[in-house]
Motif scaffolding. Structure first.
Motif: not given
Lengths: 109, 114
Positions: A17-22, A73-79
């Motif tokens: 899954e993707n993770a989004t942090m703000n 925001s920081l998005l990490i894809t395909a965690s």
């Protein structure tokens, strides 16, 4: 005093899954940086975005910056499970760096 | 090669003692920092130092003092240790640049005051 504030404080997702942090901040900045901290270790620099930039990519990381809203925001894809760590944003004003409290990301295998 | 190193990694001591933590960087950076990370993971800057200027966070007690024998070293000396000083202390370094000042951190020193 703290400058950046991360949201959420903790995030738990499944691998893939993707993770989004703000991150929100209060004053004008020169740049904003994201760091990662594994448990019991020092912080590791991930990416820097300057105040005149809006988006930046590095591998599976995507960072956005909205200076009008004073947020990033920081998005990490395909965690991956190995992405489990705390992630901090840091705002740089001249040579003064202020860190937020961090988001604790857990990626379940 | 270790970029930013700190010693010791762990430090357990009694209240009232004086202790030092050493930091060395081999990155050729001109600015070094000390941070304190408390149990809630808040990371607070204590000092930043380059060969021209020492900037002290005004909330840091004067029991804490940085000492820099040269550009590659910034040691942290703490007098009369108190229980509230227990935390993890991180050293970091960077170039003095407003546009490219990413910091490189040491592994941390976990200080426990009994």
């Amino acid at each position: 005093s703290q400058q950046g504030e991360e949201d959420p404080q903790a995030l738990s997702i499944q691998e893939g899954e993707n993770a989004t942090m703000n991150c929100s901040y209060k004053t004008s900045i020169n740049n904003l940086q994201w760091y990662r901290q594994n448990s019991g270790r020092g912080l590791v620099h991930l990416i820097l975005i300057r105040s005149n930039e809006r988006e930046k990519h590095s591998g599976r990381l995507r960072v956005t910056l909205d200076t009008s809203k004073k947020s990033s925001s920081l998005l990490i894809t395909a965690s991956r499970a190995a992405d489990t760590a705390s992630y901090f944003c840091a705002t740089a004003i001249n040579n003064d760096m202020r860190f937020g409290a961090g988001t604790r990301l857990t990626v379940k295998p | 090669d270790t970029a930013v190193s700190q010693t010791p990694k762990y430090l357990v001591t009694q209240m009232g003692n004086d202790k030092s933590i050493k930091c060395e960087q081999n990155l050729g950076h001109d600015t070094m920092y000390w941070y304190k990370q408390d149990s809630k993971k808040f990371l607070k800057i204590m000092f930043s130092y380059n060969n021209k200027e020492l900037i002290i966070n005004e909330t840091v007690p004067n029991r804490f003092s940085p000492k820099s024998p040269d550009k590659a070293h910034l040691n942290l000396h703490i007098n009369s240790l108190e229980l509230g000083d227990s935390a993890v202390y991180f050293c970091a370094s960077s170039h003095l640049s407003v546009s490219s000042n990413e910091q490189f951190f040491g592994p941390g020193t976990r200080l426990t005051v009994l």
